[in-house]
Write a protein that holds these residues in place. Structure first.
Motif, PDB file in Angstrom:
ATOM      1  N   VAL A  79       0.745  -1.293   0.112  1.00 15.00           N
ATOM      2  CA  VAL A  79       0.159   0.035   0.069  1.00 15.00           C
ATOM      3  C   VAL A  79       0.967   1.547   0.083  1.00 15.00           C
ATOM      4  O   VAL A  79       0.691   2.286  -0.585  1.00 15.00           O
ATOM      5  CB  VAL A  79      -0.991   0.097   1.305  1.00 15.00           C
ATOM      6  N   ARG A  80       1.916   1.104   0.599  1.00 19.89           N
ATOM      7  CA  ARG A  80       2.972   2.231   0.711  1.00 19.89           C
ATOM      8  C   ARG A  80       3.483   2.650  -0.792  1.00 19.89           C
ATOM      9  O   ARG A  80       3.398   3.743  -1.084  1.00 19.89           O
ATOM     10  CB  ARG A  80       3.843   2.155   1.894  1.00 19.89           C
ATOM     11  N   LEU A  81       4.004   1.620  -1.598  1.00 18.82           N
ATOM     12  CA  LEU A  81       4.441   1.771  -2.650  1.00 18.82           C
ATOM     13  C   LEU A  81       3.362   2.304  -3.611  1.00 18.82           C
ATOM     14  O   LEU A  81       3.570   2.908  -4.287  1.00 18.82           O
ATOM     15  CB  LEU A  81       5.050   0.398  -3.300  1.00 18.82           C
ATOM     16  N   VAL A  82       2.408   1.783  -3.570  1.00 21.98           N
ATOM     17  CA  VAL A  82       1.038   2.168  -4.320  1.00 21.98           C
ATOM     18  C   VAL A  82       0.749   3.815  -4.271  1.00 21.98           C
ATOM     19  O   VAL A  82       0.587   4.508  -5.181  1.00 21.98           O
ATOM     20  CB  VAL A  82      -0.156   1.411  -4.415  1.00 21.98           C
ATOM     21  N   ARG A  83       0.732   4.227  -2.654  1.00 18.00           N
ATOM     22  CA  ARG A  83       0.387   5.423  -2.415  1.00 18.00           C
ATOM     23  C   ARG A  83       1.689   6.210  -2.957  1.00 18.00           C
ATOM     24  O   ARG A  83       1.248   7.614  -3.603  1.00 18.00           O
ATOM     25  CB  ARG A  83       0.511   5.593  -0.990  1.00 18.00           C
ATOM     26  N   ILE A  84       2.956   6.061  -2.782  1.00 22.08           N
ATOM     27  CA  ILE A  84       3.963   6.835  -3.545  1.00 22.08           C
ATOM     28  C   ILE A  84       3.745   6.987  -4.882  1.00 22.08           C
ATOM     29  O   ILE A  84       3.985   8.140  -5.686  1.00 22.08           O
ATOM     30  CB  ILE A  84       5.293   6.160  -3.267  1.00 22.08           C
ATOM     31  N   ALA A  85       3.372   5.967  -5.602  1.00 19.28           N
ATOM     32  CA  ALA A  85       3.272   5.838  -7.158  1.00 19.28           C
ATOM     33  C   ALA A  85       2.241   6.858  -7.495  1.00 19.28           C
ATOM     34  O   ALA A  85       2.138   7.553  -8.616  1.00 19.28           O
ATOM     35  CB  ALA A  85       2.935   4.426  -7.482  1.00 19.28           C
ATOM     36  N   VAL A  86       1.012   6.828  -6.611  1.00 20.39           N
ATOM     37  CA  VAL A  86      -0.090   7.361  -7.052  1.00 20.39           C
ATOM     38  C   VAL A  86      -0.104   9.087  -6.500  1.00 20.39           C
ATOM     39  O   VAL A  86      -0.183   9.953  -7.749  1.00 20.39           O
ATOM     40  CB  VAL A  86      -1.372   6.968  -6.626  1.00 20.39           C
ATOM     41  N   THR A  87       0.567   9.383  -5.506  1.00 22.70           N
ATOM     42  CA  THR A  87       0.583  10.776  -5.120  1.00 22.70           C
ATOM     43  C   THR A  87       1.813  11.411  -5.195  1.00 22.70           C
ATOM     44  O   THR A  87       1.783  12.791  -5.459  1.00 22.70           O
ATOM     45  CB  THR A  87       0.522  10.850  -3.394  1.00 22.70           C
ATOM     46  N   GLU A  88       2.873  10.846  -5.877  1.00 25.57           N
ATOM     47  CA  GLU A  88       4.232  11.562  -6.055  1.00 25.57           C
ATOM     48  C   GLU A  88       4.479  11.214  -7.603  1.00 25.57           C
ATOM     49  O   GLU A  88       5.408  12.038  -8.001  1.00 25.57           O
ATOM     50  CB  GLU A  88       5.230  11.045  -5.149  1.00 25.57           C
ATOM     51  N   LEU A  89       4.082   9.843  -8.091  1.00 28.60           N
ATOM     52  CA  LEU A  89       4.938   9.830  -9.397  1.00 28.60           C
ATOM     53  C   LEU A  89       3.759   9.549 -10.685  1.00 28.60           C
ATOM     54  O   LEU A  89       4.114   9.352 -11.754  1.00 28.60           O
ATOM     55  CB  LEU A  89       5.488   8.392  -9.032  1.00 28.60           C
ATOM     56  N   GLY A  90       2.570  10.098 -10.393  1.00 31.94           N
ATOM     57  CA  GLY A  90       1.784  10.343 -11.517  1.00 31.94           C
ATOM     58  C   GLY A  90       0.860   8.960 -11.947  1.00 31.94           C
ATOM     59  O   GLY A  90       0.404   9.174 -12.962  1.00 31.94           O
ATOM     60  N   VAL A  91       0.971   7.846 -11.128  1.00 34.51           N
ATOM     61  CA  VAL A  91       0.270   6.671 -11.444  1.00 34.51           C
ATOM     62  C   VAL A  91      -1.128   6.918 -11.308  1.00 34.51           C
ATOM     63  O   VAL A  91      -1.752   7.257 -10.552  1.00 34.51           O
ATOM     64  CB  VAL A  91       0.601   5.534 -10.735  1.00 34.51           C
ATOM     65  N   THR A  92      -1.886   6.659 -12.429  1.00 31.55           N
ATOM     66  CA  THR A  92      -3.584   6.572 -12.436  1.00 31.55           C
ATOM     67  C   THR A  92      -4.123   5.254 -12.366  1.00 31.55           C
ATOM     68  O   THR A  92      -5.446   5.312 -12.329  1.00 31.55           O
ATOM     69  CB  THR A  92      -3.870   7.427 -13.669  1.00 31.55           C
ATOM     70  N   GLU A  93      -3.567   4.243 -12.901  1.00 25.82           N
ATOM     71  CA  GLU A  93      -4.052   2.972 -13.039  1.00 25.82           C
ATOM     72  C   GLU A  93      -3.238   1.849 -12.224  1.00 25.82           C
ATOM     73  O   GLU A  93      -2.090   1.964 -12.334  1.00 25.82           O
ATOM     74  CB  GLU A  93      -4.418   2.629 -14.399  1.00 25.82           C
TER      75      GLU A  93
END
Length: 329
Positions: free
Chosen positions: A49-63
């Motif tokens: 969950v932490r890595l997904v959060r970093i991806a979504v909130t800091e790295l622009g991942v949308t899916e």
């Protein structure tokens, strides 16, 4: 932003939750299975969950797509989905599964926030399914797909791989059945990701073969590049619509120029491509209490070095040592 030197931006994250599987598909692993990752090597639910959060909130991942092995074997799956669905901005959440456990989990996954599922189904014939997967679970897959549809995990997409001498004659039947059931069918060329390293280019059923077979019964019109975008599947409108069928020609017509994916293995490694021979370790940073910003920078650096293509057509192509079940499809 996860950008590479060719200007591609990764907005689609594939997360492998486990390398374990309850099938033994001939194009993926040997009958006796594999040496599974030890539990301490796997990312915990909190780490995922932490890595997904970093991806979504800091790295622009949308899916975000959860994969395996078989992700329904992950005990904390529903909780992981629920926590990822609560992120802001909320990513689109999907799951790639063999469907065996969907009958008992589809409703809970929908309630947790999962948007849709992809289900692997290569044949409509139970005896062929048993040969391909070495398990007699065909009815469980069909029941799971129906449960996903009824729970609203739609569109339910079917991923089918055709194998010579086994199910290579089934393309028209699969398409007719998928349209009748309200599923969206996509054929995938067999890729060199089997644990046995037995894949041979001259033994695979190609996209051209698949389309020729489908056209013996259906009229297919190309949907067009504008509709495709970065999606891996080339899609055709069937008999004037509204149904479509897709073909993912990873080997004969690779789509690397438009690739928007970044991948995490179940043990916390970043992979820039399914066929990459190198990985970047995020697990070590997680477990050394590195701040989010440091982890994000490691991830950015890994994606910056993404190669131009898969290398399948290069004379020196080397199949990855890790098979599909460890990488996450």
């Amino acid at each position: 932003m996860l950008i590479d030197t060719y200007g591609r931006v990764a907005t689609d994250l594939r997360v492998s939750l486990t390398d374990r599987c309850n099938l033994r598909c001939t194009y993926c692993m040997p009958e006796e299975g594999l040496q599974w990752l030890a539990k301490p090597d796997l990312l915990t639910d909190d780490e995922i969950v932490r890595l997904v959060r970093i991806a979504v909130t800091e790295l622009g991942v949308t899916e975000v797509r959860f994969t395996g092995g078989e992700p329904l074997l992950r005990p904390g799956l529903v909780g992981i989905v629920e926590r990822c669905a609560a992120l802001a901005p909320r990513p689109k959440l999907s799951l790639t599964t063999n469907g065996i456990g969907l009958g008992r989990t589809a409703t809970a996954l929908k309630a947790a926030g999962l948007d849709r599922v992809n289900v692997s189904l290569d044949t409509l014939r139970p005896e062929v399914f048993k040969t391909l997967t070495r398990r007699d679970r065909h009815h469980d897959v069909l029941d799971g797909m129906a449960a996903a549809r009824d729970a609203g995990l739609t569109p339910v997409k079917i991923n089918a791989v055709l194998m010579p001498g086994l199910n290579d004659d089934e393309a028209p039947d699969l398409l007719a059945w998928a349209m009748e059931q309200g599923y969206e069918l996509r054929f995938i060329e067999q890729m060199p990701l089997d644990a046995q390293h037995g894949w041979k280019r001259d033994g695979m059923i190609t996209a051209t073969d698949i389309l020729e077979s489908l056209r013996t019964r259906f009229t297919l019109d190309p949907e067009g590049a504008d509709e495709r975008g970065s999606a891996p599947a080339e899609r055709w409108v069937v008999d004037g619509g509204p149904h479509t069928v897709g073909v993912i020609a990873s080997v004969t017509r690779p789509f690397c120029r438009a690739c928007d994916r970044t991948r995490l293995t179940a043990d916390g490694q970043v992979r820039t491509c399914l066929f990459a021979t190198e990985e970047t370790d995020l697990r070590a940073a997680l477990r050394s209490d590195a701040p989010d910003a440091v982890i994000a920078e490691i991830w950015k650096k890994a994606m910056w070095g993404k190669k131009a293509g898969s290398g399948l057509d290069d004379p020196g192509f080397l199949q990855p040592e890790r098979p599909m079940s460890a990488i996450g499809g």
